[in-house]
Design an enzyme around this catalytic site. Structure first.
Site, PDB file in Angstrom:
ATOM      1  CG  HIS A  22      -0.197  19.983  27.740  1.00 37.34           C
ATOM      2  ND1 HIS A  22      -0.513  18.753  27.207  1.00 37.34           N
ATOM      3  CD2 HIS A  22      -0.590  20.889  26.804  1.00 37.34           C
ATOM      4  CE1 HIS A  22      -1.074  18.909  26.024  1.00 37.34           C
ATOM      5  NE2 HIS A  22      -1.126  20.206  25.765  1.00 37.34           N
ATOM      6  CG  HIS A  24       1.156  23.843  22.975  1.00 35.92           C
ATOM      7  ND1 HIS A  24       1.469  22.940  21.983  1.00 35.92           N
ATOM      8  CD2 HIS A  24       0.185  23.254  23.721  1.00 35.92           C
ATOM      9  CE1 HIS A  24       0.715  21.856  22.104  1.00 35.92           C
ATOM     10  NE2 HIS A  24      -0.076  22.017  23.164  1.00 35.92           N
ATOM     11  CG  ASP A  26       2.951  26.945  18.823  1.00 39.06           C
ATOM     12  OD1 ASP A  26       2.914  26.316  19.891  1.00 39.06           O
ATOM     13  OD2 ASP A  26       2.397  26.531  17.788  1.00 39.06           O
ATOM     14  N   GLY A 183      -2.086  18.448  17.091  1.00 35.76           N
ATOM     15  CA  GLY A 183      -2.849  18.852  15.918  1.00 35.76           C
ATOM     16  C   GLY A 183      -4.186  18.161  15.880  1.00 35.76           C
ATOM     17  CG  HIS A 210      -1.798  16.983  22.162  1.00 31.07           C
ATOM     18  ND1 HIS A 210      -0.438  17.157  22.202  1.00 31.07           N
ATOM     19  CD2 HIS A 210      -2.345  18.179  22.536  1.00 31.07           C
ATOM     20  CE1 HIS A 210      -0.158  18.397  22.580  1.00 31.07           C
ATOM     21  NE2 HIS A 210      -1.305  19.045  22.792  1.00 31.07           N
ATOM     22  CD  GLU A 213      -7.628  19.648  23.362  1.00 33.16           C
ATOM     23  OE1 GLU A 213      -7.682  20.844  23.699  1.00 33.16           O
ATOM     24  OE2 GLU A 213      -6.722  19.190  22.632  1.00 33.16           O
ATOM     25  CG  ASP A 311      -3.381  23.624  25.858  1.00 40.82           C
ATOM     26  OD1 ASP A 311      -2.382  23.136  25.287  1.00 40.82           O
ATOM     27  OD2 ASP A 311      -4.529  23.516  25.415  1.00 40.82           O
TER      28      ASP A 311
END
Length: 376
Positions: A22, A24, A26, A183, A210, A213, A311
């Site tokens: 996991h 990202h 970006d 998102g 996801h 969370e 993350d």
């Protein structure tokens, strides 16, 4: 394993082979790269030098304001809108992960967020894969072995889920290993476009979602039962379906206590559905109060399939070495704990079983044995 915690220094931990499921794309840019790419496209940034920009990203992520946290991605996405930028960011991500001892990684990102300058969805996937391939080759030339796959993500609040799922499936031979939705979790459940989960299952395509969370156990349940997710992105709030003994907080290092699992928690544990937990990020977003009291430790003690992840390395100013070090220093983790989460991640990577076995037998086990036998 015989290494004591006092010997688990940063250098020792950095030498351990690591698996990150996991992470990202970006959320892991180098600050200097953000500066250079922003200058090329005329994008204004909140700081003018790499160190100040790195601090701004971390401070914004730590602010407790969701608006400021999301603003950080406005800046990274703004500079990732050309094939050259996407390839560069992907290449540098591989090199940074490899330098940190990561031997297998999955980079998740949302192609639909990179179309502002005229790229097609397919062009974005091609550009990212080119960068990943370049990074793997460059790391190999430096004596580091790493394998990296793409996790193609659809944004929950948008209505392109089917299109993005089809893009992911179409590129399974082009480096895409799985599908994700990300998102705004609360209010945008997997049922928003329920038909895609059957499509992905019919195409034997791996799914991680996801969940757990920003929303609670009901989000995890939807991901597992409707989304048929093989893994849960985060899942930290699954602890809300577990009743712990008074006086035994779920995160207390070294305390076993007793716990009464709810039906969902039993289901997730019984089926050993991996949780992609991200301690530093979870603390930043308020899903956990501290590293010492992060549910990852208690969930691991209760024999859930726990994996450790970064993350967003830029926003959390972290790395896999940093995440491991924090758990050792603040939650009492041992090298056995680090080995366990690494093996769990490897056995649940989105590659075939024989490839997982080779990763464990040929890379991870020898790497831990080498460190264990070192003179410390």
């Amino acid at each position: 394993m015989t290494i004591e915690n006092r010997a688990l220094t940063g250098d020792v931990i950095r030498a351990l082979p690591k698996v990150v499921l996991h992470d990202h794309l970006d959320g892991g840019l180098r600050p200097a790269t953000v500066l250079e790419l922003a200058a090329e496209v005329g994008h204004d940034l909140p700081a003018s030098d790499a160190e100040s920009l790195a601090s701004w990203f971390a401070d914004a992520a730590d602010s407790g304001s969701l608006e400021r946290y999301l603003e950080t991605f406005d800046h990274t996405l703004a500079v990732m809108q050309t094939p050259e930028a996407l390839a560069r960011v992907a290449r540098e991500a591989v090199l940074d992960l490899a330098a940190d001892g990561v031997v297998y990684a999955e980079q998740r990102w949302a192609p639909e967020q990179h179309l502002r300058r005229g790229l097609t969805l397919q062009a974005t996937v091609d550009a990212v894969q080119r960068g990943l391939d370049e990074g793997v080759a460059e790391a190999a030339a430096q004596g580091r072995t790493i394998r990296v796959g793409q996790l193609v993500t659809a944004m929950r609040h948008a209505d392109r889920w089917q299109e993005i799922a089809e893009l992911a499936v179409a590129n399974r031979a082009n480096g895409v290993v799985g599908f994700d939705i990300a998102g705004a979790e609360d209010g945008f459940p997997p049922s928003r476009h329920a038909e895609i989960w059957s499509y992905l299952a019919e195409n034997d395509f791996p799914v991680t979602i996801h969940a757990g969370e920003a929303a609670g156990p009901e989000s995890v349940a939807a991901a597992v039962h409707l989304g048929q997710a093989s893994r849960i992105g985060h899942g930290v709030r699954l602890v809300e379906d577990i009743a712990f003994d008074p006086g035994h907080p779920h995160s207390a290092p070294g305390e076993s206590g007793t716990a009464a699992l709810g039906q969902l928690a039993h289901w997730v544990r019984d089926h050993q559905i991996p949780l992609e937990l991200c301690p530093s990020s979870n603390v930043q977003t308020g899903a956990a109060t501290s590293i010492a009291q992060h549910p990852i430790t208690r969930l691991k003690e209760l024999d859930f399939a726990v994996t450790l992840n970064t993350d967003n390395r830029l926003m959390s100013r972290t790395s896999m070495t940093q995440e491991m070090t924090l758990l050792v220093e603040q939650a009492g983790w041992t090298i056995d704990d680090l080995a366990d989460v690494t093996m769990t991640a490897a056995w649940n990577a989105f590659v075939h079983h024989d490839e997982r076995r080779a990763l464990v037998d040929d890379v991870i086990l020898p790497g831990y044995q080498l460190v264990e036998g070192a003179q410390l």
